[in-house]
Write a protein that holds these residues in place. Structure first.
Motif: not given
Ligand code: ZN
Length: 257
Positions: A193-207, A227-228
């Motif tokens: 995350l700090r290195a800027g490799q991640v543009a987005c985080i996907f949460r899930e409604p079940e958790y 949501d898978p």
């Protein structure tokens, strides 16, 4: 096409084990003939059958499920009741190298399994195959400019989908939701995350998002939701192709700058 049930004195009852398989089955099964074992939003991870669930299984002529690895609670019944038609989507895996058991997120596996279901019921599968091909083409088009953009998913449910569209999944918070990540995984994710490799985080409604909050802390990163299980999508003839388009739209929304 002659159905295996042409001689039967009743229309065959189909039981789909989990909601996304219900979305697929709805393409060829009328609502009155279809039962879905797990309620929308209930994940197969950690699920166990109640006696009333076993009654529902017994009433079904055709059981559409996703295999022993992700649905171990059904594998004993598949052996015990071989006279029922068991259609296991994992048997239609198109990419043997992908070990992720969420096969309903593999469009080629879904098309092949739906065709097998349609054949058992004497129904036509071509319309569904066309609709899935269009949803895949749509997803390809909208995701094309975002293939380099890194993201984290909540659990390792998306490998088939990620591979299908050539996306840049950098990591997952958990392999399966029952297992919490260790400190080393959390540290690695924070470094990414700090290195800027991640543009987005996907949460899930079940958790619960507590784990995401713990890893992300105050680092600035966009968050979206995937949501898978497609729990917010209702059963209908075109529910599954709609599910694919909705996933692509959600990914575009979060991955775009
Ligand atoms: Zn899962």
């Amino acid at each position: 096409m002659l159905s295996l049930f042409a001689q039967a004195d009743h229309s065959p009852k189909v039981l789909a084990s989990i909601h996304p398989l219900g979305l697929i089955a709805s393409s060829v099964v009328d609502a009155e003939q279809l039962d879905v074992l797990l309620q929308p939003g209930v994940t197969p991870h950690d699920f166990s059958l109640k006696p009333s669930d076993i009654d529902r299984l017994q009433e079904a002529d055709v059981i559409f499920w996703s295999g022993a690895r992700i649905e171990p609670y059904l594998s004993g019944f598949a052996r015990r009741w071989p006279d029922k038609h068991w259609i296991d989507i994992s048997a239609f895996a198109s990419e043997a190298s992908i070990k992720d058991p969420h096969y309903w997120l593999s469009p080629p596996s879904v098309v092949a399994a739906q065709k097998a279901l349609a054949e058992v019921l004497g129904a036509d599968s071509t319309d569904f195959a066309d609709q899935v091909a269009q949803a895949v083409a749509y997803s390809d088009r909208v995701l094309a400019p975002l293939k380099e953009r890194g993201f984290f998913v909540f659990h390792r449910a998306y490998d088939h989908w990620v591979t299908e569209f050539g996306l840049n999944q950098v990591g997952a918070f958990t392999i399966t939701p029952e297992q919490k990540p260790g400190m080393r995984t959390i540290q690695l994710m924070r470094e990414q995350l700090r290195a800027g490799q991640v543009a987005c985080i996907f949460r899930e409604p079940e958790y619960s998002p507590a784990l995401v909050v713990k890893v992300v802390g105050d680092l600035p990163v966009k968050q979206g939701e995937l949501d898978p299980l497609g729990g917010s999508i209702s059963l209908s003839r075109d529910g599954y192709p709609y599910f694919l388009r909705d996933m692509a739209d959600r990914a575009v929304h979060c991955l775009s700058e």
